[in-house]
Motif scaffolding. Structure first.
Motif, PDB file in Angstrom:
ATOM      1  N   ALA A   1     101.091 -12.564  17.472  1.00 47.73           N
ATOM      2  CA  ALA A   1     100.653 -13.956  17.308  1.00 47.73           C
ATOM      3  C   ALA A   1     101.824 -14.852  16.917  1.00 47.73           C
ATOM      4  N   ASN A   2     101.787 -16.103  17.369  1.00 45.60           N
ATOM      5  CA  ASN A   2     102.824 -17.059  16.976  1.00 45.60           C
ATOM      6  C   ASN A   2     102.773 -17.350  15.475  1.00 45.60           C
ATOM      7  N   ASP A   3     101.558 -17.356  14.922  1.00 42.93           N
ATOM      8  CA  ASP A   3     101.355 -17.585  13.492  1.00 42.93           C
ATOM      9  C   ASP A   3     100.548 -16.411  12.962  1.00 42.93           C
ATOM     10  N   THR A   4     101.232 -15.418  12.439  1.00 42.67           N
ATOM     11  CA  THR A   4     100.538 -14.194  12.025  1.00 42.67           C
ATOM     12  C   THR A   4      99.609 -14.451  10.841  1.00 42.67           C
ATOM     13  N   LEU A   5      99.969 -15.382   9.970  1.00 41.24           N
ATOM     14  CA  LEU A   5      99.106 -15.681   8.829  1.00 41.24           C
ATOM     15  C   LEU A   5      97.801 -16.319   9.287  1.00 41.24           C
ATOM     16  N   GLN A   6      97.886 -17.237  10.231  1.00 41.43           N
ATOM     17  CA  GLN A   6      96.671 -17.849  10.755  1.00 41.43           C
ATOM     18  C   GLN A   6      95.838 -16.815  11.502  1.00 41.43           C
ATOM     19  N   CYS A   7      96.504 -15.891  12.165  1.00 41.82           N
ATOM     20  CA  CYS A   7      95.780 -14.817  12.848  1.00 41.82           C
ATOM     21  C   CYS A   7      94.989 -13.979  11.845  1.00 41.82           C
ATOM     22  N   LEU A   8      95.575 -13.719  10.673  1.00 37.41           N
ATOM     23  CA  LEU A   8      94.847 -12.989   9.627  1.00 37.41           C
ATOM     24  C   LEU A   8      93.639 -13.788   9.145  1.00 37.41           C
ATOM     25  N   ARG A   9      93.774 -15.089   9.075  1.00 39.21           N
ATOM     26  CA  ARG A   9      92.644 -15.917   8.652  1.00 39.21           C
ATOM     27  C   ARG A   9      91.487 -15.835   9.649  1.00 39.21           C
ATOM     28  N   GLU A  10      91.843 -15.693  10.914  1.00 41.57           N
ATOM     29  CA  GLU A  10      90.816 -15.722  11.960  1.00 41.57           C
ATOM     30  C   GLU A  10      90.285 -14.347  12.323  1.00 41.57           C
ATOM     31  N   ALA A  11      90.880 -13.293  11.778  1.00 46.84           N
ATOM     32  CA  ALA A  11      90.468 -11.927  12.130  1.00 46.84           C
ATOM     33  C   ALA A  11      89.076 -11.624  11.591  1.00 46.84           C
ATOM     34  N   PRO A  12      88.287 -10.818  12.311  1.00 48.53           N
ATOM     35  CA  PRO A  12      86.987 -10.382  11.778  1.00 48.53           C
ATOM     36  C   PRO A  12      87.188  -9.657  10.450  1.00 48.53           C
ATOM     37  N   ILE A  13      86.316  -9.916   9.497  1.00 50.68           N
ATOM     38  CA  ILE A  13      86.521  -9.344   8.165  1.00 50.68           C
ATOM     39  C   ILE A  13      86.450  -7.820   8.190  1.00 50.68           C
ATOM     40  N   ASP A  14      85.632  -7.243   9.043  1.00 52.28           N
ATOM     41  CA  ASP A  14      85.560  -5.783   9.105  1.00 52.28           C
ATOM     42  C   ASP A  14      86.890  -5.183   9.555  1.00 52.28           C
ATOM     43  N   LYS A  15      87.527  -5.844  10.510  1.00 56.47           N
ATOM     44  CA  LYS A  15      88.823  -5.366  10.990  1.00 56.47           C
ATOM     45  C   LYS A  15      89.884  -5.527   9.895  1.00 56.47           C
ATOM     46  N   LEU A  16      89.822  -6.635   9.195  1.00 51.29           N
ATOM     47  CA  LEU A  16      90.773  -6.871   8.113  1.00 51.29           C
ATOM     48  C   LEU A  16      90.547  -5.883   6.969  1.00 51.29           C
ATOM     49  N   ARG A  17      89.302  -5.610   6.659  1.00 47.16           N
ATOM     50  CA  ARG A  17      88.992  -4.646   5.603  1.00 47.16           C
ATOM     51  C   ARG A  17      89.552  -3.263   5.951  1.00 47.16           C
ATOM     52  N   THR A  18      89.393  -2.851   7.196  1.00 51.14           N
ATOM     53  CA  THR A  18      89.917  -1.556   7.627  1.00 51.14           C
ATOM     54  C   THR A  18      91.429  -1.500   7.476  1.00 51.14           C
ATOM     55  N   ALA A  19      92.094  -2.591   7.818  1.00 50.55           N
ATOM     56  CA  ALA A  19      93.549  -2.643   7.693  1.00 50.55           C
ATOM     57  C   ALA A  19      93.980  -2.616   6.229  1.00 50.55           C
TER      58      ALA A  19
END
Length: 557
Positions: free
Chosen positions: A288-306
């Motif tokens: 992503a061009n903006d990795t922080l914004q990508c983290l904001r937009e990621a599904p929470i289940d995917k973020l939780r797994t990470a």
């Protein structure tokens, strides 16, 4: 592995329609809203009140935003969900006594934690008969959990504190709060620094303290009489609230009580880059061009797994946490211990104490280290990356592989779970807890009233002794420790009002460099004593010197 689970947290759905009432439950008015709470004996509870906008959607990984004025009717009868957190997996190495294994397995029956991103809630417990004009002292609890787990009601019942304060004739209001954890609360890396979103969990706490200033009068509390109190990561949080903002408390609190946590020497937020990069990769945001914004937009289940794929607080690296407070240039402008040296400390009375065997619990994680060479390589790469070999040699000489000098202390050759266990427990306990406490006290005595304690109760616990967090059960017992806490919160001196106590109470002398006295909690016929804070003096001084030059949190070599 044994999974240590947080106690169940009830899910609270905020209602905007009036609640049906058969008996008039307690209520409180905030702005243009009515909050309906619980009556529980002599204590009234108002739970799960949002103190910030939900940090979801585009507000994820941003500074907490205060609520708009409240409007409507809210159900405040149950705790809200915990903040998103990592499972805390405690390893149980071979060699532990059966009773120790049974102790941990007995705690594995807790139901799974209920957590959510929408978790920034505050909870107020007050004497039932306290009116808005009561102006009672306020005690604010900040929970521990390694900045990766925990919740406001995790094995802690604030009603116990309020009830005991009423019994002592020194009533107070008890407040607890949730704050963001793990990657959502303590994101590292240069991206977080550039965006100004470091230490979000600490910013959450600060906003909650501002909420207390604005609203606590409605519950009978006095906003000018707030004491902040925490254990472990909660105590470290209290210490960091003391040193932020140039030491200007903004009138948010007038006292501090710290159990097993103080200002530690920590490095810059860029030291967390490897965890940020791994998180971004695991959420598929690396391109992503903006990795922080990508983290904001990621599904929470995917973020939780990470997040769960990152090292937890009982990983092999032990107290070198993946997600922890770091110097971000905003909330923390420098290494906290250097801030202390710069006199950037809120000048309020404080208490700081430890358990005798702080390091045993954390040394279960590296019990596979069995030789001198392995221990040397471990502390050089995990805790003192970049330190000269001579400093490593000095530390190991002061913490030798001698079971009679190891932790659990004063247990001779007993509790040697592995050939290096007691040595590591002594070193890690002093490094993470005892040495920072002593440093803070030595730097601040003479500048503000200070008291210190040492908890030696529970020394008979096999393998662990008086281990980290064992005093939480004592203070929520309640016990004599509870009484000292209450008196400090009410009077800023744990001795004032002791004559009113139905039980015996030992005078707790202030801590000074000339006379560094500790109120010491003991098992047996003599439950309290005064001892001196002079043990392992050379070892702790060396740990402090080396850690100031090599703050923890740096990438391993």
């Amino acid at each position: 592995m044994f999974t240590l689970r947080v106690a169940t947290l009830a899910i609270l759905a905020f209602a905007t329609a009036p609640l049906a009432r058969s008996q008039a439950p307690p209520s409180v008015h905030l702005d243009n809203a009515t909050f309906i709470g619980n009556a529980s004996g002599v204590v009234t509870q108002f739970l799960g009140i949002p103190f910030a906008l939900p940090p979801v959607g585009d507000l994820r990984l941003r500074l907490p935003q205060p609520n708009a004025p409240y409007v409507g009717v809210f159900n405040a009868s149950a705790f809200g969900p915990a903040c998103i957190q990592q499972p805390a997996q405690v390893p149980l190495p071979a060699g532990l006594s059966p009773s120790t294994v049974q102790f941990f397995e007995g705690r594995s029956g807790d139901p799974p934690v209920v957590d959510s991103e929408n978790c920034l809630t505050i909870h107020v417990l007050k004497p039932a008969n306290a009116t808005e004009s009561a102006k009672l002292p306020v005690l604010v609890w900040i929970y521990g959990g390694g900045f990766e787990t925990g919740a406001a009601d995790f094995h802690t019942d604030g009603s116990v504190i309020v009830e005991r304060s009423i019994q002592l004739g020194q009533p107070l209001v008890y407040v607890s709060l949730n704050y963001r954890l793990s990657a959502l609360g303590f994101l590292g890396g240069v991206e977080a620094k550039k965006a100004g979103v470091g230490n979000l969990g600490l910013q959450d706490q600060r906003l909650a303290l501002r909420w207390v200033q604005k609203y606590i009068h409605a519950f009978g509390g006095d906003p000018s009489k707030v004491t902040i109190w925490g254990e472990s990561a909660g105590a470290i949080s209290v210490a960091l609230q003391l040193v932020t903002n140039g030491g200007n408390s903004e009138g948010l609190f007038r006292g501090a009580f710290m159990q097993s946590g103080s200002t530690q020497s920590i490095g810059p937020i860029a030291d967390g880059q490897r965890y940020y990069d791994a998180l971004v990769a695991n959420v598929s945001c690396a391109a992503a061009n903006d990795t922080l914004q990508c983290l904001r937009e990621a599904p929470i289940d995917k973020l939780r797994t990470a997040i769960n794929a990152s090292p937890g607080m009982f990983a092999f690296q032990s107290m070198d946490l993946a997600w922890q407070p770091r110097v971000d240039g905003v909330f923390l402008t420098d290494d906290p211990q250097k801030l202390v040296l710069q006199d950037s400390v809120a000048k309020v009375p404080f208490v700081s104490g430890d358990c005798d065997d702080e390091g045993t619990l954390f040394s279960l994680t590296n019990a596979n280290l069995t030789t001198d060479d392995e221990v040397r390589a471990y502390i050089a790469s995990i805790y003192f990356q970049g330190a000269p070999s001579a400093d490593i040699d000095a530390i190991l000489a002061l913490y030798p592989n001698d079971t009679t000098q190891g932790s659990p202390f004063d247990t001779g050759t007993l509790n040697a779970v592995t050939p290096q266990f007691k040595r590591l427990a002594a070193l890690q306990g002093d490094y993470g807890f005892q040495a920072p406490r002593r440093f803070f006290l030595q730097q601040r005595t003479g500048k503000q009233p200070a008291f210190s304690f040492l908890n030696k109760r529970g020394k008979s616990m096999p393998d662990l002794g008086a281990f980290h967090s064992s005093d939480v059960g004592l203070i929520y017992g309640p016990s004599d420790m509870t009484d000292y806490l209450i008196r400090f919160a009410v009077h800023l001196d744990p001795n004032v009002g002791a004559s009113a106590d139905p039980s015996a109470s030992l005078f707790w002398p202030p801590y000074t460099t000339a006379s560094p006295q500790l109120l010491t909690f003991l098992d047996g016929a003599v439950p309290l004593n005064i001892t001196l804070d002079t043990y392992r003096a050379e070892g702790m001084a060396t740990l402090t010197r080396v850690s100031l030059a090599n703050p923890w949190g740096a990438p391993p070599a």
